[in-house]
Design a protein around this motif. Structure first.
Motif, PDB file in Angstrom:
ATOM      1  N   UNK A   8       0.771  -1.226   0.000  1.00  0.00           N
ATOM      2  CA  UNK A   8       0.000   0.000   0.000  1.00  0.00           C
ATOM      3  C   UNK A   8       0.802   1.276   0.000  1.00  0.00           C
ATOM      4  N   UNK A   9       2.103   1.179   0.104  1.00  0.00           N
ATOM      5  CA  UNK A   9       2.911   2.386   0.075  1.00  0.00           C
ATOM      6  C   UNK A   9       2.928   3.006  -1.308  1.00  0.00           C
ATOM      7  N   UNK A  10       3.498   4.206  -1.379  1.00  0.00           N
ATOM      8  CA  UNK A  10       3.589   4.877  -2.668  1.00  0.00           C
ATOM      9  C   UNK A  10       3.868   6.346  -2.508  1.00  0.00           C
ATOM     10  N   UNK A  11       3.676   7.061  -3.587  1.00  0.00           N
ATOM     11  CA  UNK A  11       3.890   8.496  -3.631  1.00  0.00           C
ATOM     12  C   UNK A  11       2.554   9.212  -3.552  1.00  0.00           C
ATOM     13  N   UNK A  12       2.472  10.176  -2.678  1.00  0.00           N
ATOM     14  CA  UNK A  12       1.237  10.939  -2.522  1.00  0.00           C
ATOM     15  C   UNK A  12       1.588  12.389  -2.261  1.00  0.00           C
ATOM     16  N   UNK A  13       0.727  13.287  -2.686  1.00  0.00           N
ATOM     17  CA  UNK A  13       0.941  14.698  -2.427  1.00  0.00           C
ATOM     18  C   UNK A  13       0.551  15.047  -1.002  1.00  0.00           C
ATOM     19  N   UNK A  14       1.129  16.098  -0.461  1.00  0.00           N
ATOM     20  CA  UNK A  14       0.698  16.534   0.876  1.00  0.00           C
ATOM     21  C   UNK A  14      -0.809  16.729   0.920  1.00  0.00           C
ATOM     22  N   UNK A  77      -6.289 -12.050   9.111  1.00  0.00           N
ATOM     23  CA  UNK A  77      -5.006 -11.821   9.802  1.00  0.00           C
ATOM     24  C   UNK A  77      -4.308 -10.580   9.244  1.00  0.00           C
ATOM     25  N   UNK A  78      -5.084  -9.557   9.014  1.00  0.00           N
ATOM     26  CA  UNK A  78      -4.583  -8.362   8.349  1.00  0.00           C
ATOM     27  C   UNK A  78      -4.911  -7.118   9.166  1.00  0.00           C
ATOM     28  N   UNK A  79      -3.938  -6.229   9.224  1.00  0.00           N
ATOM     29  CA  UNK A  79      -4.109  -4.939   9.884  1.00  0.00           C
ATOM     30  C   UNK A  79      -3.921  -3.847   8.842  1.00  0.00           C
ATOM     31  N   UNK A  80      -4.711  -2.811   8.979  1.00  0.00           N
ATOM     32  CA  UNK A  80      -4.677  -1.699   8.034  1.00  0.00           C
ATOM     33  C   UNK A  80      -4.296  -0.412   8.767  1.00  0.00           C
ATOM     34  N   UNK A  81      -3.553   0.423   8.068  1.00  0.00           N
ATOM     35  CA  UNK A  81      -3.242   1.743   8.573  1.00  0.00           C
ATOM     36  C   UNK A  81      -3.723   2.755   7.536  1.00  0.00           C
ATOM     37  N   UNK A  82      -4.800   3.423   7.859  1.00  0.00           N
ATOM     38  CA  UNK A  82      -5.343   4.455   6.984  1.00  0.00           C
ATOM     39  C   UNK A  82      -4.686   5.771   7.350  1.00  0.00           C
ATOM     40  N   UNK A  83      -4.018   6.364   6.387  1.00  0.00           N
ATOM     41  CA  UNK A  83      -3.279   7.598   6.642  1.00  0.00           C
ATOM     42  C   UNK A  83      -3.899   8.711   5.811  1.00  0.00           C
ATOM     43  N   UNK A  84      -4.433   9.705   6.491  1.00  0.00           N
ATOM     44  CA  UNK A  84      -5.072  10.835   5.830  1.00  0.00           C
ATOM     45  C   UNK A  84      -4.293  12.107   6.107  1.00  0.00           C
ATOM     46  N   UNK A  85      -4.528  13.101   5.274  1.00  0.00           N
ATOM     47  CA  UNK A  85      -3.879  14.394   5.447  1.00  0.00           C
ATOM     48  C   UNK A  85      -2.372  14.215   5.661  1.00  0.00           C
ATOM     49  N   UNK A  86      -1.773  13.471   4.777  1.00  0.00           N
ATOM     50  CA  UNK A  86      -0.353  13.173   4.926  1.00  0.00           C
ATOM     51  C   UNK A  86       0.503  14.419   4.780  1.00  0.00           C
ATOM     52  N   UNK A 115       7.873  -7.063   9.243  1.00  0.00           N
ATOM     53  CA  UNK A 115       7.730  -7.153   7.805  1.00  0.00           C
ATOM     54  C   UNK A 115       8.905  -6.504   7.106  1.00  0.00           C
ATOM     55  N   UNK A 116       8.850  -6.502   5.795  1.00  0.00           N
ATOM     56  CA  UNK A 116       9.985  -6.001   5.002  1.00  0.00           C
ATOM     57  C   UNK A 116       9.935  -4.492   4.795  1.00  0.00           C
ATOM     58  N   UNK A 117       8.807  -3.888   5.073  1.00  0.00           N
ATOM     59  CA  UNK A 117       8.680  -2.446   4.946  1.00  0.00           C
ATOM     60  C   UNK A 117       8.080  -2.025   3.620  1.00  0.00           C
ATOM     61  N   UNK A 118       7.406  -0.891   3.642  1.00  0.00           N
ATOM     62  CA  UNK A 118       6.847  -0.310   2.432  1.00  0.00           C
ATOM     63  C   UNK A 118       7.104   1.194   2.458  1.00  0.00           C
ATOM     64  N   UNK A 119       7.526   1.729   1.331  1.00  0.00           N
ATOM     65  CA  UNK A 119       7.924   3.127   1.268  1.00  0.00           C
ATOM     66  C   UNK A 119       6.716   4.035   1.098  1.00  0.00           C
ATOM     67  N   UNK A 120       6.681   5.076   1.903  1.00  0.00           N
ATOM     68  CA  UNK A 120       5.680   6.126   1.767  1.00  0.00           C
ATOM     69  C   UNK A 120       6.417   7.428   1.477  1.00  0.00           C
ATOM     70  N   UNK A 121       6.111   8.037   0.357  1.00  0.00           N
ATOM     71  CA  UNK A 121       6.718   9.300  -0.035  1.00  0.00           C
ATOM     72  C   UNK A 121       5.635  10.351  -0.131  1.00  0.00           C
ATOM     73  N   UNK A 122       5.851  11.460   0.537  1.00  0.00           N
ATOM     74  CA  UNK A 122       4.890  12.562   0.532  1.00  0.00           C
ATOM     75  C   UNK A 122       5.588  13.770  -0.075  1.00  0.00           C
ATOM     76  N   UNK A 123       5.182  14.109  -1.271  1.00  0.00           N
ATOM     77  CA  UNK A 123       5.869  15.186  -1.974  1.00  0.00           C
ATOM     78  C   UNK A 123       4.964  15.743  -3.058  1.00  0.00           C
ATOM     79  N   UNK A 124       5.108  17.041  -3.282  1.00  0.00           N
ATOM     80  CA  UNK A 124       4.365  17.671  -4.363  1.00  0.00           C
ATOM     81  C   UNK A 124       5.198  17.698  -5.639  1.00  0.00           C
TER      82      UNK A 124
END
Length: 124
Positions: A8-14, A77-86, A115-124
């Motif tokens: 679920x990681x990825x690039x998202x704008x602020x 067996x799954x946990x979710x992290x909903x991240x808003x207003x990043x 876990x192995x990790x997932x990258x979250x990038x927040x950038x315009x």
């Protein structure tokens, strides 16, 4: 051996949103609670949020309260992290982890399955 798979990681704008998922390969691997941690460039790993599988109790670091939500699907067996207003300061590699400890605050427990990790990038 605990097997956790994040996605679920990825690039998202602020101001944008992402939802991270962490699936344990087997029920026996998920521990009593699952947490999310993150590590930004040049920073130490820090606790973000956690949830208890049975009771559903949750805990968040102060900087994400009101913006992040954590939930679980016991049947998957799954946990979710909903991240808003990043925000740019949320950018990091996010890791999920399990704990088998049953005492103390979720943020203070020993997490020993990662876990192995997932990258979250927040950038315009």
């Amino acid at each position: 051996q605990v097997q956790l798979v994040e996605s679920g990681g990825g690039l998202v704008q602020p101001g944008g949103s992402l939802r991270l998922s962490c699936a344990a390969s087997e029920r026996t691997f998920r521990g009593v609670a699952m947490g999310w941690f993150r590590q930004g460039p040049g920073k130490e790993r820090e606790f973000v949020a956690a949830i208890h599988w049975g009771m559903g109790d949750t805990e968040f670091r102060d900087s994400v309260k009101g913006r992040f939500a954590i939930s679980r699907d016991n049947s998957k067996n799954t946990v979710y992290l909903q991240m808003n207003n990043l925000k740019p300061e949320d950018a990091a590699v996010y890791y999920c982890a399990t704990t088998r400890q049953r005492t103390s605050a979720l943020s203070k427990r020993l997490y020993d399955g990662w876990g192995q990790g997932t990258q979250v990038t927040v950038s315009s």
